[in-house]
Motif scaffolding. Sequence first.
Motif, PDB file in Angstrom:
ATOM      1  N   LYS A 140     -14.624   6.362   3.930  1.00 15.53           N
ATOM      2  CA  LYS A 140     -14.441   5.775   5.249  1.00 15.53           C
ATOM      3  C   LYS A 140     -14.344   6.854   6.323  1.00 15.53           C
ATOM      4  CE  LYS A 140     -14.265   1.372   4.219  1.00 15.53           C
ATOM      5  NZ  LYS A 140     -15.268   0.419   4.743  1.00 15.53           N
ATOM      6  N   LEU A 141     -13.663   7.939   6.003  1.00 13.90           N
ATOM      7  CA  LEU A 141     -13.413   8.961   7.004  1.00 13.90           C
ATOM      8  C   LEU A 141     -14.627   9.831   7.266  1.00 13.90           C
ATOM      9  CD1 LEU A 141     -11.271  10.312   8.808  1.00 13.90           C
ATOM     10  CD2 LEU A 141     -10.758  11.825   6.887  1.00 13.90           C
TER      11      LEU A 141
ATOM     12  N   ASN B 132     -18.795   7.158   6.440  1.00 17.45           N
ATOM     13  CA  ASN B 132     -19.085   5.824   6.976  1.00 17.45           C
ATOM     14  C   ASN B 132     -18.258   5.627   8.239  1.00 17.45           C
ATOM     15  OD1 ASN B 132     -19.867   3.206   7.350  1.00 17.45           O
ATOM     16  ND2 ASN B 132     -18.688   2.355   5.674  1.00 17.45           N
ATOM     17  N   ASN B 133     -18.686   6.257   9.334  1.00 18.99           N
ATOM     18  CA  ASN B 133     -17.927   6.161  10.571  1.00 18.99           C
ATOM     19  C   ASN B 133     -18.869   6.088  11.767  1.00 18.99           C
ATOM     20  OD1 ASN B 133     -18.566   8.958  11.421  1.00 18.99           O
ATOM     21  ND2 ASN B 133     -17.269   9.524   9.683  1.00 18.99           N
ATOM     22  N   CYS B 134     -18.299   5.892  12.954  1.00 17.92           N
ATOM     23  CA  CYS B 134     -19.108   5.664  14.150  1.00 17.92           C
ATOM     24  C   CYS B 134     -19.905   6.902  14.564  1.00 17.92           C
ATOM     25  CB  CYS B 134     -18.215   5.198  15.301  1.00 17.92           C
ATOM     26  SG  CYS B 134     -16.955   6.400  15.794  1.00 17.92           S
TER      27      CYS B 134
ATOM     28  N   GLU C 194     -23.582   3.699   4.279  1.00 14.50           N
ATOM     29  CA  GLU C 194     -23.402   2.248   4.258  1.00 14.50           C
ATOM     30  C   GLU C 194     -24.696   1.523   3.878  1.00 14.50           C
ATOM     31  OE1 GLU C 194     -21.593  -1.353   7.062  1.00 14.50           O
ATOM     32  OE2 GLU C 194     -22.089   0.597   7.940  1.00 14.50           O
TER      33      GLU C 194
ATOM     34  N   ASP D   7     -23.817   8.976   6.269  1.00 15.04           N
ATOM     35  CA  ASP D   7     -23.702   7.554   6.627  1.00 15.04           C
ATOM     36  C   ASP D   7     -24.326   6.729   5.501  1.00 15.04           C
ATOM     37  OD1 ASP D   7     -23.230   5.203   8.036  1.00 15.04           O
ATOM     38  OD2 ASP D   7     -25.154   5.306   9.087  1.00 15.04           O
TER      39      ASP D   7
ATOM     40  N   TRP E  20     -21.499   9.127  12.640  1.00 15.29           N
ATOM     41  CA  TRP E  20     -22.754   9.242  11.897  1.00 15.29           C
ATOM     42  C   TRP E  20     -23.621   7.997  12.061  1.00 15.29           C
ATOM     43  CZ3 TRP E  20     -23.090  13.910  11.987  1.00 15.29           C
ATOM     44  CH2 TRP E  20     -22.056  14.759  11.649  1.00 15.29           C
ATOM     45  N   ARG E  21     -23.014   6.874  12.433  1.00 19.77           N
ATOM     46  CA  ARG E  21     -23.854   5.715  12.782  1.00 19.77           C
ATOM     47  C   ARG E  21     -24.613   5.995  14.075  1.00 19.77           C
ATOM     48  NH1 ARG E  21     -19.621   2.786  10.483  1.00 19.77           N
ATOM     49  NH2 ARG E  21     -18.507   2.550  12.454  1.00 19.77           N
TER      50      ARG E  21
END
Length: 356
Positions: free
Chosen positions: A82-83, A86-88, A136, A134, A90-91
């Motif tokens: 999460k840290l 998969n965070n904003c 996800e 990222d 790298w999105r």
Amino acid sequence: MKIDWAPVHVPPKRRLQTLAAGLYVLIFMALPFLSLMITSLLLYYGNYFWKLIVLAYLTHIYFDHTRNYSDIHGNGTHFSLKLMRNNCVWRNFRHYFPIELIKTVDLSPDRNYILASFPHGIIGTGISCNMSSDIEKWLQLFPGIRPKIATLDMHFYTPILREMLRYWGVVSVSKESLMYYLTKSNHPKHPDNLDGFTSNAVAILVGGAQEALDSHPGRYIITLKRRKGFVKLAIRTGCPIVPTFSFGEVDIFDQVDNPPNSYLRRFQTLTKRLTGISPLIVLGRGFFQYTFGFLPQRKHIVQVVGSPIEVEKNDAPDPEYVDKIHQQVIDQLNEMFDKYKTKYIENGKNCKLVIN
């Protein structure tokens, strides 16, 4: 030289995407040198306290890296996923280009895989996003399969950078590391699978630094003909080989022209032989203009994941069998390129895949 300035009124989300791209370039292009420089300065100019701290950290790096591979390089807990993965940030980086991931067939989560990935490009941006920073989208398409990227072992001796790579699930490309991750138990109740994953997909950028030397916009030149180590590894571990191809990877950066036998190419080749790293003079864009700089261009990147090539496990691979599997990888890459080039490459009809 006329500078092509960016518009004044740019949507905030695009500014955030540009900042994320700048952070990515800083980490992969500047952080290794900055961390070594800071470490050297602290050892030379720092007081006894800082020297002790740095020496303790360097000692930790050495012994930590030589321990069992199950204890290093970060398996990826829920917290770290999460840290770091998969965070904003790298999105936003994904949407900057944007970067896509395309699945052609399902991959069963009850076995490990070697992803033979091409092209390397300047810094392997597409695959780094899809399988490291990222993930996800990867987890949606390939549930239960833990994505990892293999990189040079020397990076795990570099202060600060090694910590980031570990939490991004990056592993050493050394034989010992790859053998460990490709032979781990896939049983759901195995202690290593408490994070919900049951297998590993380890991506190897087969062309490596040599392929980076040939990276120029519109030119798809991959280094594969003499690279058979990944095939031997697949046979020894019994892992299927999954070819992947990142369309648009070579278009986000250019570099100073370095034709074969030029003085620049000779220098780059010599440095690569001595250090394993190609010293590239990268040409990109800036934060507020599109003419020059070190940021990547906004070009669409599409990583297509092909079909698994099954292998028969054998601790002593037969050379003829190695050549047979190696040719299957080449054939699938040619087929994949011809099938998708018009869809994912601008003016792709005239593009040709060159395999060196």
